[in-house]
Design a protein around this motif. Structure first.
Motif, PDB file in Angstrom:
ATOM      1  N   ASP A 104       0.785  -1.262   0.117  1.00 46.41           N
ATOM      2  CA  ASP A 104      -0.160   0.023   0.075  1.00 46.41           C
ATOM      3  C   ASP A 104       0.938   1.295   0.021  1.00 46.41           C
ATOM      4  O   ASP A 104       0.739   2.087  -0.789  1.00 46.41           O
ATOM      5  N   VAL A 105       1.951   1.149   0.980  1.00 50.91           N
ATOM      6  CA  VAL A 105       2.761   2.461   1.000  1.00 50.91           C
ATOM      7  C   VAL A 105       3.531   2.684  -0.439  1.00 50.91           C
ATOM      8  O   VAL A 105       3.406   3.656  -0.838  1.00 50.91           O
ATOM      9  N   PHE A 106       4.082   1.393  -0.829  1.00 49.03           N
ATOM     10  CA  PHE A 106       5.001   1.783  -2.095  1.00 49.03           C
ATOM     11  C   PHE A 106       4.179   2.127  -3.471  1.00 49.03           C
ATOM     12  O   PHE A 106       4.504   2.891  -4.154  1.00 49.03           O
ATOM     13  N   GLY A 107       3.020   1.469  -3.437  1.00 50.48           N
ATOM     14  CA  GLY A 107       2.063   1.530  -4.299  1.00 50.48           C
ATOM     15  C   GLY A 107       1.309   2.854  -4.411  1.00 50.48           C
ATOM     16  O   GLY A 107       1.055   3.477  -5.639  1.00 50.48           O
ATOM     17  N   SER A 108       1.347   3.740  -3.400  1.00 47.55           N
ATOM     18  CA  SER A 108       0.689   4.869  -3.031  1.00 47.55           C
ATOM     19  C   SER A 108       1.601   6.173  -3.254  1.00 47.55           C
ATOM     20  O   SER A 108       1.194   7.170  -3.114  1.00 47.55           O
ATOM     21  N   ALA A 109       2.955   5.845  -3.179  1.00 54.51           N
ATOM     22  CA  ALA A 109       3.861   6.889  -2.993  1.00 54.51           C
ATOM     23  C   ALA A 109       4.068   7.913  -4.172  1.00 54.51           C
ATOM     24  O   ALA A 109       3.951   9.236  -3.776  1.00 54.51           O
ATOM     25  N   GLU A 110       3.655   7.656  -5.362  1.00 53.36           N
ATOM     26  CA  GLU A 110       3.576   8.523  -6.348  1.00 53.36           C
ATOM     27  C   GLU A 110       2.638   9.707  -6.119  1.00 53.36           C
ATOM     28  O   GLU A 110       2.617  10.390  -6.702  1.00 53.36           O
ATOM     29  N   GLY A 111       1.618   9.049  -5.655  1.00 52.25           N
ATOM     30  CA  GLY A 111       0.585  10.007  -5.142  1.00 52.25           C
ATOM     31  C   GLY A 111       0.515  11.030  -4.259  1.00 52.25           C
ATOM     32  O   GLY A 111      -0.265  12.068  -3.745  1.00 52.25           O
ATOM     33  N   ALA A 112       1.580  10.908  -3.447  1.00 51.71           N
ATOM     34  CA  ALA A 112       1.770  11.619  -2.182  1.00 51.71           C
ATOM     35  C   ALA A 112       2.678  13.050  -2.632  1.00 51.71           C
ATOM     36  O   ALA A 112       3.411  12.879  -3.444  1.00 51.71           O
ATOM     37  N   SER A 113       2.712  13.975  -1.663  1.00 49.37           N
ATOM     38  CA  SER A 113       3.470  15.153  -1.936  1.00 49.37           C
ATOM     39  C   SER A 113       4.726  14.815  -1.707  1.00 49.37           C
ATOM     40  O   SER A 113       5.085  13.978  -0.824  1.00 49.37           O
ATOM     41  N   GLU A 114       5.816  15.732  -2.157  1.00 50.46           N
ATOM     42  CA  GLU A 114       7.186  15.425  -1.990  1.00 50.46           C
ATOM     43  C   GLU A 114       7.637  15.787  -0.480  1.00 50.46           C
ATOM     44  O   GLU A 114       8.368  15.096  -0.007  1.00 50.46           O
ATOM     45  N   GLY A 115       6.855  16.893   0.014  1.00 51.05           N
ATOM     46  CA  GLY A 115       7.198  17.099   1.382  1.00 51.05           C
ATOM     47  C   GLY A 115       7.013  15.801   2.523  1.00 51.05           C
ATOM     48  O   GLY A 115       7.706  15.608   3.141  1.00 51.05           O
ATOM     49  N   VAL A 116       5.851  15.190   2.062  1.00 52.32           N
ATOM     50  CA  VAL A 116       5.569  14.148   3.035  1.00 52.32           C
ATOM     51  C   VAL A 116       6.445  12.950   2.798  1.00 52.32           C
ATOM     52  O   VAL A 116       6.964  12.385   3.706  1.00 52.32           O
ATOM     53  N   LEU A 117       6.787  12.603   1.469  1.00 53.53           N
ATOM     54  CA  LEU A 117       7.940  11.421   1.242  1.00 53.53           C
ATOM     55  C   LEU A 117       9.154  12.002   1.686  1.00 53.53           C
ATOM     56  O   LEU A 117       9.817  11.177   2.182  1.00 53.53           O
ATOM     57  N   THR A 118       9.553  13.312   1.698  1.00 51.59           N
ATOM     58  CA  THR A 118      10.805  13.720   2.296  1.00 51.59           C
ATOM     59  C   THR A 118      10.881  13.541   3.857  1.00 51.59           C
ATOM     60  O   THR A 118      11.930  13.367   4.309  1.00 51.59           O
ATOM     61  N   ALA A 119       9.823  13.951   4.615  1.00 54.60           N
ATOM     62  CA  ALA A 119       9.547  13.321   6.127  1.00 54.60           C
ATOM     63  C   ALA A 119       9.841  12.178   6.297  1.00 54.60           C
ATOM     64  O   ALA A 119      10.577  11.868   7.240  1.00 54.60           O
ATOM     65  N   ILE A 120       9.022  11.225   5.538  1.00 60.24           N
ATOM     66  CA  ILE A 120       9.168   9.932   5.721  1.00 60.24           C
ATOM     67  C   ILE A 120      10.725   9.416   5.321  1.00 60.24           C
ATOM     68  O   ILE A 120      11.219   8.755   6.290  1.00 60.24           O
TER      69      ILE A 120
END
Length: 626
Positions: free
Chosen positions: A200-216
């Motif tokens: 779920d996380v990796f499959g949905s990563a492209e739909g998340a904002s860069e800021g959220v992914l950077t924080a993760i």
């Protein structure tokens, strides 16, 4: 594939039996612990053969165990995932872990708590296997914490030594700092994706904002820094050498410190979409590979020199992982080759200590090659592998990391490539220093020490690991076999070399040979004092003190943390509790004073009533008169 669950369960079962059986298992506990580790390795081999026989697209296997966390919006199943990446780790953990178990039979032969030691080793293997087999971040977190617990138990195994107890506590506390990063990362994942499952996380990563992914990404990097002893959470690794030597081999080669590299590589879908987090990974890796190498150049304790080496080599892996699809496979390649030669080096160091009455100061060794020939040859092969001479294992993996570092392009590529190249020269220097101080030169040990070769239970695993130190790199590199194996998990990205490969190889070999030459001139052509000289450079003094890592952490984190804690305690005591206690005191005081009006005497009440009536009558008369 239905037997995947056996991989962690077998060593876990061994740990449970040994811990519950207590002293009744002293006679056979080491045999059970070793048997369960070997059984898990056999299962791993069977699963690997089955996986290799299928097409790349069909190699991923999930195994649902049970519904774990059905809590509102958070639904987590306890499941296992075996793919090409986790298979690499499973083979390393069970294979090298089994050899360390066998070695420990001889090394811990006279320890009265040998049964408990093997129980902890089994627990370590089980936790690490769960970490790399979990199909979600919560399951990974359980293995992550299990590895931290097992390391605490093993580092502090000789609890009667204050230094060992302190080192275990330090490792535990520092790792808890990193673990906060993983916990926060999971919270952000759930808030963003509504799940902590890998799919779920990796499959949905492209739909998340860069800021959220950077924080993760930053939180995952913090976690990796703790487990893999990367700057700034590296300070626990050197002190962890207080544990028995097989523990050092297990931590450095097959389990704990590799967990951070696994976490970053497994989370490649997040880091590839968060360039700032990826850049931070690269910086941490580059800084740490030089940080550890410099420290290793000044250590006289053979285990601490190898510990600094591990810090540096893991830095190479983190650097490669930070370079994205171009480096993931080479990070894992170096991790696998490092598992062979670093385990062999640590077991070799343990063999030397075994023959030298547990002496760890290399300045009190010298000339051991003739008295411990098997240890000398196996350790020597590990030495040639780690410095990266062809055709030994480290040449194929470390050189690839140096190549992709230069291929990063522009100023970034030049800086990273130069750092990796300098690290190779420093590695050659400090490892040559270890070889010369230990096995060559004059004999510098005390008269009551009688060096001798170790028993076969210790030398046999060392020989097997030496074979891996020679051939593992070439086997993994032939036809880019490991790169193609991992491609379905980490992807692939071909980059045209910025510098021709042969030029990079020639530069690396030249730097390595220069490092060997400088070490030879410093330690083979001159007498080595049995006590380290005090008149040394500022850099050497700093390296002896771990480049003041502890002092920096104390100044930047511990002391400000204590001040913040004291301020919060003061605020809680004088502010929150003060307000509550003050209100209670005011009510209590007023009640006490009002209570004095109630004496309990009838005559007092009658007098008060008479006085009151008199006042009323007087008031009425006064009103009529006016």
């Amino acid at each position: 594939m239905n037997t995947v669950w056996l991989l962690p369960v077998l060593p876990l079962l061994g740990a449970v039996v040994l811990l519950l059986a207590g002293k009744r298992s002293n006679a056979w506990g080491h045999l059970l612990g070793t048997a369960t580790a070997l059984a898990s390795f056999v299962v791993a081999i069977v699963l690997f053969v089955g996986m290799a026989g299928r097409d790349a697209a069909d190699r991923l296997e999930h195994q649902h165990i049970f519904s774990w966390v059905p809590a509102g919006g958070l639904q987590v199943d306890f499941g296992l995932q075996l793919d090409q990446l986790s298979m690499c780790f499973v083979l390393l953990i069970t294979g090298v872990g089994s050899l360390i178990h066998i070695y420990s039979i001889g090394y811990m032969q006279h320890d009265p708590e040998r049964r408990r030691f093997f129980a902890y080793l089994n627990l370590f293997l089980a936790a690490m296997l769960l970490l790399v087999l979990a199909d979600n971040f919560l399951g990974l977190y359980v293995g992550w914490e299990g590895v931290g617990l097992a390391s605490y138990l093993l580092i502090g195994f000789w609890q009667h030594k204050p230094s060992a107890a302190t080192a275990a506590k330090k490792a535990f506390v520092v790792n808890r700092v990193g673990d906060i990063g993983l916990a926060v990362a999971m919270m952000i994942m759930f808030a963003t994706f509504g799940s902590v499952e890998f799919a779920d996380v990796f499959g949905s990563a492209e739909g998340a904002s860069e800021g959220v992914l950077t924080a993760i990404g930053f939180m995952l990097l913090l976690a990796a820094c703790g487990k893999s002893a990367q700057v700034p959470l590296q300070s626990w690794l050197g002190d962890a050498m207080e544990g028995p030597t097989p523990v050092s081999a297990l931590i450095h080669a097959a389990t704990m410190v590799t967990a951070g590299v696994y976490l970053i590589t497994r989370s490649n879908s997040i880091f590839d979409l968060a360039p700032n987090a990826q850049l931070a990974v690269v910086i941490v890796g580059a800084v740490t590979l030089l940080f550890g190498a410099v420290i290793g150049c000044a250590k006289d304790d053979i285990k601490k020199a190898l510990a600094a080496s591990t810090m540096s080599q893991i830095g190479y892996m983190v650097l490669a992982a930070g370079l994205g699809p171009a480096g993931y496979a080479f990070a894992i390649m170096h991790l696998l080759t490092h598992g062979f030669f670093k385990a062999g080096l640590f077991l070799g160091a343990g063999s030397v200590m075994h023959g030298m009455n547990d002496e760890t100061d290399m300045r009190r060794y010298g000339g051991l090659r003739t008295l411990m020939p098997i240890t000398f040859v196996t350790f020597g092969l590990g030495y040639l592998a780690i410095i990266g001479l062809p055709p030994f294992a480290g040449f194929f993996s470390k050189d690839k990391i140096i190549e992709v570092a230069f291929d990063a392009g522009g100023a970034k590529g030049i800086i990273l490539g130069a750092a990796a190249l300098l690290g190779a020269g420093l590695t050659a220097f400090y490892m040559t220093r270890v070889m010369l101080l230990t096995f060559f030169g004059k004999r510098r040990w005390h008269k009551d020490v009688h060096p001798h070769e170790s028993p076969s239970t210790m030398t046999a695993p060392m020989i097997i690991l030496a074979v891996g130190s020679v051939g593992a790199g070439g086997l993994l590199a032939i036809g880019s076999s490991l790169v193609h194996w991992l491609e379905p998990v980490v992807g692939s990205h071909h980059v045209e070399p910025t510098i021709p490969v042969w030029v990079t190889t020639a530069m690396t070999l030249a730097v390595v040979l220069a490092g060997v030459g400088v070490a030879y001139r410093a330690y083979a052509t001159k007498d080595v004092p049995t006590v380290a000289p005090d008149d040394v450079s500022a850099l050497t003094l700093a390296a002896r003190r771990d480049l003041y890592g502890d002092a920096l952490n104390e100044a930047a984190l511990m002391r400000p943390g204590k001040q913040v804690t004291r301020s919060l305690v003061f605020l809680d005591g004088r502010g929150v509790d003060g307000a509550v206690d003050g209100l209670a005191a005011m009510v209590g005081g007023a009640s006490a004073r009002f209570r004095q009006l109630q004496t309990g005497f009838v005559r007092s009440y009658a007098l008060a009533m008479f006085g009151g009536a008199a006042l009323v009558v007087a008031a009425m008369l006064a009103t009529r008169v006016w």
